[in-house]
Design an enzyme around this catalytic site. Sequence first.
Site, PDB file in Angstrom:
ATOM      1  N   GLY A  13       0.730  -1.270   0.269  1.00 16.47           N
ATOM      2  CA  GLY A  13      -0.027   0.055  -0.045  1.00 16.47           C
ATOM      3  C   GLY A  13       0.870   1.334   0.059  1.00 16.47           C
ATOM      4  O   GLY A  13       2.014   1.165  -0.051  1.00 16.47           O
ATOM      5  N   SER A  40      -1.539 -10.517  -3.267  1.00 17.89           N
ATOM      6  CA  SER A  40      -0.217 -10.346  -3.588  1.00 17.89           C
ATOM      7  C   SER A  40       0.744 -11.729  -3.115  1.00 17.89           C
ATOM      8  O   SER A  40       1.687 -11.414  -3.588  1.00 17.89           O
ATOM      9  CB  SER A  40       0.348  -9.076  -2.838  1.00 17.89           C
ATOM     10  OG  SER A  40      -0.774  -7.912  -2.804  1.00 17.89           O
ATOM     11  N   CYS A 148      -3.035  10.910  10.428  1.00 21.13           N
ATOM     12  CA  CYS A 148      -2.029  11.839   9.761  1.00 21.13           C
ATOM     13  C   CYS A 148      -2.507  13.361   9.986  1.00 21.13           C
ATOM     14  O   CYS A 148      -1.493  14.077   9.711  1.00 21.13           O
ATOM     15  CB  CYS A 148      -2.045  11.606   8.282  1.00 21.13           C
ATOM     16  SG  CYS A 148      -3.712  11.364   7.699  1.00 21.13           S
ATOM     17  N   GLN A 175      -6.984  17.918   3.082  1.00 15.61           N
ATOM     18  CA  GLN A 175      -6.423  16.551   3.180  1.00 15.61           C
ATOM     19  C   GLN A 175      -5.657  16.244   1.591  1.00 15.61           C
ATOM     20  O   GLN A 175      -6.659  16.182   0.858  1.00 15.61           O
ATOM     21  CB  GLN A 175      -6.866  15.440   3.744  1.00 15.61           C
ATOM     22  CG  GLN A 175      -7.070  15.825   5.162  1.00 15.61           C
ATOM     23  CD  GLN A 175      -7.824  14.754   5.970  1.00 15.61           C
ATOM     24  OE1 GLN A 175      -8.570  15.084   6.951  1.00 15.61           O
ATOM     25  NE2 GLN A 175      -7.528  13.557   5.806  1.00 15.61           N
ATOM     26  N   SER A 178      -3.047  11.244  -1.324  1.00 15.87           N
ATOM     27  CA  SER A 178      -2.382  10.128  -0.790  1.00 15.87           C
ATOM     28  C   SER A 178      -2.856   9.494   0.453  1.00 15.87           C
ATOM     29  O   SER A 178      -2.586   8.562   0.774  1.00 15.87           O
ATOM     30  CB  SER A 178      -0.682  10.336  -0.990  1.00 15.87           C
ATOM     31  OG  SER A 178      -0.401  11.538  -0.138  1.00 15.87           O
ATOM     32  N   LYS A 204     -11.886  10.975  14.704  1.00 18.97           N
ATOM     33  CA  LYS A 204     -10.470  10.658  15.042  1.00 18.97           C
ATOM     34  C   LYS A 204      -9.769  12.077  15.435  1.00 18.97           C
ATOM     35  O   LYS A 204      -9.009  12.031  16.282  1.00 18.97           O
ATOM     36  CB  LYS A 204      -9.806   9.897  13.856  1.00 18.97           C
ATOM     37  CG  LYS A 204     -10.069   8.646  13.574  1.00 18.97           C
ATOM     38  CD  LYS A 204      -9.557   8.187  12.335  1.00 18.97           C
ATOM     39  CE  LYS A 204      -9.871   6.991  11.833  1.00 18.97           C
ATOM     40  NZ  LYS A 204      -9.457   6.466  10.448  1.00 18.97           N
ATOM     41  N   HIS A 237      -1.127  17.380   4.129  1.00 20.63           N
ATOM     42  CA  HIS A 237      -2.204  17.902   4.686  1.00 20.63           C
ATOM     43  C   HIS A 237      -2.226  19.266   5.453  1.00 20.63           C
ATOM     44  O   HIS A 237      -1.071  19.524   6.216  1.00 20.63           O
ATOM     45  CB  HIS A 237      -2.714  16.944   5.976  1.00 20.63           C
ATOM     46  CG  HIS A 237      -3.197  15.556   5.248  1.00 20.63           C
ATOM     47  ND1 HIS A 237      -3.297  15.283   4.106  1.00 20.63           N
ATOM     48  CD2 HIS A 237      -3.374  14.751   5.964  1.00 20.63           C
ATOM     49  CE1 HIS A 237      -3.760  13.977   4.092  1.00 20.63           C
ATOM     50  NE2 HIS A 237      -3.811  13.683   5.111  1.00 20.63           N
TER      51      HIS A 237
END
Length: 343
Positions: A13, A40, A148, A175, A178, A204, A237
């Site tokens: 990822g 994978s 993040c 944000q 990615s 969050k 961000h």
Amino acid sequence: MSRIPVAILGATGMVGQRLIQRLSGHPWFQVAAVAASSRSVGRPYGEVVPWRLPGTACDDRVARMDVLPCEPGRMPRGLRVVLSALGGPEAGEIEGRFQSSGFAVISNASAWRDDPLVPLLVPEVNPEHVALVQKQPGLGYIVTNPNCCVVPLVIALAPLHREMGIQALVVSTYQAVSGAGYPGESAWDMLGNVHPHPGDEELKVQTEPLKILGATSRPADFPVSARCVRVPVVDGHLISVQVKLRGHPSPEAVAALLESSYGDLPTLPSTPRPLLLLTRQRDRPAPRFDADSGNGMAVTVGRIECCPVMGIKLFCLAHNTIRGAAGAAIANLELLRSKGLLP
Ligand code: NAP
């Protein structure tokens, strides 16, 4: 000195790729295994990974590794540390299996962040919370890094909370795409659009700062309101902050306090110097110019001004997949090693 072997769970990822990029040449740790989903497993990492990081190719040694399933029993002998960049609803369950099998799990996922015995760590802000790992039941332990947006937010706010006390906080995020992983949000949502976050991001951003800025056993206690929006930016961000502080300090006093903070940072390989950059340009911080500061690990703060409603307003910004994810997890791993807490 030989380097400590680590495995990356969710290695294919967006955050997994950043972990592999940033561990290449790390002085203390070496990637010894990569694991991902059944999509994978069993194929060479270099063939299955949709490598998306500009400017760097995947480490050749890692590219040749076969992708393993995310199962404790399939890890190489002697490996006891996993960095988790797992996405999806199973992340919590998989990480729990590694913890109970005796692994140190350093996680980016949100599944365990609310657990009172799991530290939500930013090494420069609340390193003392790492002691919680010794209270966790089971053979191993889990350590998490925050959302993040929360990383730059708490790095900007911790000195203010410590010295002045936060009474109330309003946060609005801008944000980067990615942050949604790969392939992430649809082009239909992101092109020529800004996209209010449909998930639980706002919750969050409202709860995690309280756990980090509080004591080990008791979260900080002030109201937080957050709105989160995805914008068509690749990395970085930007966060708008309006904060009510005890004593109603001036913007100059806030800037002076931030400027004099973080002088005694831990001596970890990932710690940027300086950690917090203050910009006085009217149109900064901005993702294109500031996200890569301090090798992606610094936080840029600017536009510290009077807010007629809350007292102080400012912007802060950090690289979301580095400071907000992979770099944050590696910094946590470095902290654990420096405290002698790795198995
Ligand atoms: P991503 O690009 O969607 O990658 C998810 C990874 O998890 C892939 O390697 C995927 O493997 C693996 N995976 C998914 N389901 C699995 C399963 N059932 N079993 C085993 N592996 C599974 O997500 P990301 O953006 O890298 O985010 C990873 C984690 O970090 C998430 O929990 C996210 O919330 C958190 N995080 C992300 C950011 C950011 O800026 N992107 C910031 C902070 C935290 P396959 O490729 O084989 O499917």
